[in-house]
Design a protein around this motif. Structure first.
Motif, PDB file in Angstrom:
ATOM      1  N   SER A 268     -28.212 -20.514  20.589  1.00  0.00           N
ATOM      2  CA  SER A 268     -28.209 -20.849  22.115  1.00  0.00           C
ATOM      3  C   SER A 268     -27.169 -21.565  22.242  1.00  0.00           C
ATOM      4  N   THR A 269     -27.073 -22.812  21.380  1.00  0.00           N
ATOM      5  CA  THR A 269     -25.902 -23.808  21.449  1.00  0.00           C
ATOM      6  C   THR A 269     -24.641 -22.863  21.292  1.00  0.00           C
ATOM      7  N   ARG A 270     -24.405 -22.154  20.160  1.00  0.00           N
ATOM      8  CA  ARG A 270     -23.291 -21.551  19.945  1.00  0.00           C
ATOM      9  C   ARG A 270     -22.825 -20.549  20.897  1.00  0.00           C
ATOM     10  N   GLU A 271     -23.997 -19.827  21.740  1.00  0.00           N
ATOM     11  CA  GLU A 271     -23.488 -19.074  22.754  1.00  0.00           C
ATOM     12  C   GLU A 271     -23.107 -19.974  23.971  1.00  0.00           C
ATOM     13  N   ALA A 272     -23.776 -21.159  24.328  1.00  0.00           N
ATOM     14  CA  ALA A 272     -23.129 -21.669  25.338  1.00  0.00           C
ATOM     15  C   ALA A 272     -21.691 -22.100  25.175  1.00  0.00           C
ATOM     16  N   SER A 273     -21.634 -22.770  23.832  1.00  0.00           N
ATOM     17  CA  SER A 273     -20.090 -23.253  23.358  1.00  0.00           C
ATOM     18  C   SER A 273     -18.970 -21.954  23.979  1.00  0.00           C
ATOM     19  N   LYS A 274     -19.494 -20.939  23.661  1.00  0.00           N
ATOM     20  CA  LYS A 274     -18.353 -19.857  23.753  1.00  0.00           C
ATOM     21  C   LYS A 274     -18.213 -19.602  25.336  1.00  0.00           C
ATOM     22  N   MET A 275     -19.305 -19.814  26.348  1.00  0.00           N
ATOM     23  CA  MET A 275     -18.910 -19.599  27.548  1.00  0.00           C
ATOM     24  C   MET A 275     -18.094 -20.818  28.097  1.00  0.00           C
TER      25      MET A 275
END
Length: 345
Positions: A268-275
Motif C-alpha cells: 500500500s505504501t508503494r501504491e500510494a507513492s506511485k499516486m
C-alpha cells in the motif's frame, strides 16, 4: 533559507535540518564533510545526529557519524555557526553494545552525553533528545499499544532532573524527545510544569505523505503546549523520491540495501507513492520536492530533517525550500491520503 526558533528558546534554526544517519556506512567521511559544506553554503545551520548512528545500528560502526561530524567541526572551526542536535539511545532496541544499561537515569544520560561530546569534539550540544521511550511502545510497524510485559516504572521526573543538571553545567542548551507517543509527551510536559524542570522544545517523529499520524495524535499537543515537530523521514526512506517506481533500481538504494525496513516496504505504501508521483508529474513537479514542500508548509513543523547519500539528492532536497503547493495540488494529495491513510505507521 527560512529560519525559525526552537520553541521556548532563542535558538534560531533553519527550516531544513541536515540529517546524518548515513555518515559512516552509506557515506564516507569525505562525502559527509562535503554534504555539511554544501548545506552551510545553502543557509542550513541545523545538523541532527545520534549516538547510535549510522543506521542500521551496528557495533563496528557505532558512533562513527558523530566522529565524522566532530572531525568536520575540528577541521573548520565552525562550531559557533552550527545548531547541533544529538540523541541518547533508548532501551528495548537491541543496542547492548552502546552501554550495558540502556535505561535513562543520571548515570546513563551523563555517560552517553559525555561520549557524544568527545566524539563530536565540542563542549556542548544545543538540542539533546531521548531517542526512544524506555517503555515498550512506538516500535516501527506497530500501530497499537500493547500492555503485556510492561515492567517500566515512571521515572520521568528523575530523567528531567538529570537533564536539568547537565543544562546548568552548560553541556546541553535545550532538550527534546523522539519517537514519542502523546501520553509520553504529556507526561514530560506535566513533570516539567509540576517541578519547574526544563521543558521539552521539540518532538522528532516521522512525518511524510505516507505517515501523517502526527496530525491525529500529537498536533493538538504541539499546538497548545508550544512544542515543535522535527519531521524525520519526510521522503519515507527515499520511497517518495520515485526511485523505487522504476524497473531498473539502484542496488545501493536504502530500501534495497536494508529490506528489513518494512515500514516503507508495504504494497500500500508503494501504491500510494506511485499516486503521489503521478500528481507531481501532472503538475510538472519533482515528486521529491512536492513531498518535502508538503511537510515544510505544515504550521506545526519547526524543521524538516533531510538526508541524502549523494550530492545530487542533497541539492534537490534543499531546492524544495521555496516551493509552495497550490490548493489544487493539496486537494489531490488529500484524495490519495483518504484512499491510503498513513500506510507507513
Amino acid at each position: 533559507m527560512k529560519y525559525t526558533q526552537l520553541p521556548n528558546t532563542q535558538i534560531e534554526v533553519s527550516k531544513i535540518c541536515l540529517g546524518t544517519m548515513t555518515f559512516g556506512r552509506q557515506n564516507t567521511e569525505t562525502e559527509g564533510h562535503a554534504q555539511i559544506d554544501y548545506a552551510l553554503d545553502q543557509g542550513i545551520n541545523f545538523i541532527d545526529t545520534a549516538e547510535m548512528y549510522p543506521v542500521p545500528a551496528h557495533e563496528p560502526t557505532y558512533g562513527h557519524t558523530e566522529i565524522i561530524i566532530g572531525n568536520w567541526l575540528k577541521k573548520t572551526g565552525k562550531r559557533s555557526e552550527i545548531v547541533l542536535a544529538s540523541k541518547i539511545a533508548g532501551a528495548n532496541r537491541g543496542l547492548a553494545f552502546i552501554r550495558e544499561d540502556l535505561g535513562f537515569n543520571a548515570q546513563t544520560i551523563r555517560e552517553s552525553l559525555d561520549k557524544s561530546l568527545s566524539r563530536l569534539q565540542t563542549d556542548y550540544i544545543d538540542l539533546y533528545q531521548l531517542h526512544w521511550p524506555e517503555r515498550k511502545v512506538n516500535f516501527f510497524g506497530q500501530r497499537a499499544f500493547k500492555a503485556e510485559d510492561d515492567a517500566w516504572e515512571d521515572n520521568i521526573q528523575s530523567v528531567l532532573e538529570a537533564l536539568s543538571g547537565l543544562i546548568r553545567e552548560g553541556k546541553i542548551r535545550t532538550i527534546g524527545l523522539s519517537n514519542e507517543t502523546p501520553w509520553g509527551v504529556m507526561r514530560f510536559l506535566e513533570e516539567s510544569k509540576k517541578h519547574d524542570l526544563p521543558k521539552i522544545t521539540t518532538i522528532q517523529n516521522p512525518y511524510s505523505l505516507v505517515n501523517r499520524t502526527f496530525e491525529m495524535t500529537l498536533h493538538e499537543i504541539a499546538y497548545r503546549e508550544k512544542v515543535g515537530l522535527l519531521a524525520y523521514s519526510p521522503l519515507a526512506f527515499g520511497l517518495l523520491s520515485g526511485k523505487y517506481n522504476v524497473e531498473t533500481q539502484d542496488p545501493n538504494a536504502r530500501l534495497n540495501l536494508f529490506p528489513n525496513f518494512a515500514r516503507y516496504n508495504s504494497q500500500s505504501t508503494r501504491e500510494a507513492s506511485k499516486m503521489y508521483q503521478q500528481i507531481a508529474s501532472d503538475h510538472g513537479l519533482s515528486v521529491t520536492q512536492m513531498a518535502l514542500a508538503f511537510v515544510q508548509q505544515q504550521s506545526f513543523v519547526t524543521s524538516t530533517i533531510i538526508g541524502a547519500t549523494s550530492m545530487a539528492q542533497l541539492e534537490e532536497n534543499i531546492g524544495s525550500q521555496n516551493m509552495e503547493l497550490s490548493d489544487s495540488i493539496v486537494r489531490e494529495i488529500e484524495k490519495v491520503q483518504n484512499r491510503f491513510p498513513d500506510p507507513a505507521p
